[in-house]
Write a protein that holds these residues in place. Sequence first.
Motif, PDB file in Angstrom:
ATOM      1  N   LYS A  64       0.852  -1.187   0.000  1.00  0.00           N
ATOM      2  CA  LYS A  64       0.000   0.000   0.000  1.00  0.00           C
ATOM      3  C   LYS A  64       0.884   1.231   0.000  1.00  0.00           C
ATOM      4  O   LYS A  64       1.826   1.338   0.779  1.00  0.00           O
ATOM      5  CB  LYS A  64      -0.895   0.024   1.236  1.00  0.00           C
ATOM      6  N   ASP A  65       0.562   2.193  -0.858  1.00  0.00           N
ATOM      7  CA  ASP A  65       1.326   3.438  -0.876  1.00  0.00           C
ATOM      8  C   ASP A  65       0.693   4.450   0.071  1.00  0.00           C
ATOM      9  O   ASP A  65      -0.238   4.132   0.806  1.00  0.00           O
ATOM     10  CB  ASP A  65       1.461   3.986  -2.296  1.00  0.00           C
ATOM     11  N   ALA A  66       1.154   5.695   0.065  1.00  0.00           N
ATOM     12  CA  ALA A  66       0.692   6.724   1.002  1.00  0.00           C
ATOM     13  C   ALA A  66      -0.782   7.068   0.811  1.00  0.00           C
ATOM     14  O   ALA A  66      -1.468   7.448   1.764  1.00  0.00           O
ATOM     15  CB  ALA A  66       1.545   7.977   0.849  1.00  0.00           C
ATOM     16  N   LYS A  67      -1.290   6.924  -0.406  1.00  0.00           N
ATOM     17  CA  LYS A  67      -2.695   7.251  -0.685  1.00  0.00           C
ATOM     18  C   LYS A  67      -3.642   6.084  -0.432  1.00  0.00           C
ATOM     19  O   LYS A  67      -4.843   6.213  -0.605  1.00  0.00           O
ATOM     20  CB  LYS A  67      -2.838   7.720  -2.135  1.00  0.00           C
ATOM     21  N   GLY A  68      -3.097   4.929  -0.052  1.00  0.00           N
ATOM     22  CA  GLY A  68      -3.911   3.757   0.226  1.00  0.00           C
ATOM     23  C   GLY A  68      -4.122   2.866  -0.984  1.00  0.00           C
ATOM     24  O   GLY A  68      -4.889   1.906  -0.927  1.00  0.00           O
ATOM     25  N   LYS A  69      -3.457   3.173  -2.066  1.00  0.00           N
ATOM     26  CA  LYS A  69      -3.583   2.374  -3.284  1.00  0.00           C
ATOM     27  C   LYS A  69      -2.709   1.125  -3.177  1.00  0.00           C
ATOM     28  O   LYS A  69      -1.551   1.196  -2.792  1.00  0.00           O
ATOM     29  CB  LYS A  69      -3.150   3.212  -4.488  1.00  0.00           C
ATOM     30  N   GLU A  70      -3.285  -0.033  -3.513  1.00  0.00           N
ATOM     31  CA  GLU A  70      -2.553  -1.287  -3.414  1.00  0.00           C
ATOM     32  C   GLU A  70      -1.924  -1.649  -4.760  1.00  0.00           C
ATOM     33  O   GLU A  70      -2.576  -1.578  -5.794  1.00  0.00           O
ATOM     34  CB  GLU A  70      -3.479  -2.416  -2.964  1.00  0.00           C
TER      35      GLU A  70
END
Length: 167
Positions: A64-70
């Motif tokens: 998961k990145d900082a924006k919550g995208k997997e």
Amino acid sequence: MRKLGVNATQRVALLKNQASALLWHGKIETTEARAKEVASYVAKIITLAVNTYTDVVETEVTVKDAKGKETTKTLVKDGNKKLNARRKIMTLVNDLQEVKGFKESKPEFKSRTKAIKYPLIEKIFDEYAPKYATRKEENGQGGGYTRIYKCGPRRGDAAEVAIIELV
């Protein structure tokens, strides 16, 4: 095993240093007796790398990145055999560090060497192992990784000098 005129701990250090220099530079000049010992020492190291360099394990990981995208990433790690061989080789050689190029700036050098923790070990597994593995497949010949040229007696003590190089 030859004694080379030194005690056991000095002999081990001598072999480690000369093997490291040979693997790093590809060629060194030393006495004939030392060259013969280093040749067998280096042959064992390269054979170990050739037999295990293809043992890698690929795994997919969800991150998961900082924006919550997997996102899924593929991680490539050493397998058990290659990891064991890498650790054995680390005990057999002194790891030499990368040198900054003549006109290379400091940031360029740092970016080039950032991901490399053990440059000599990486060189053995990334350059020498594939090269000698293809040679082994083509010729059906394992070993014979070094060549020794005799140069004659040294001026100071008349010791037989030889140049040892990787083939």
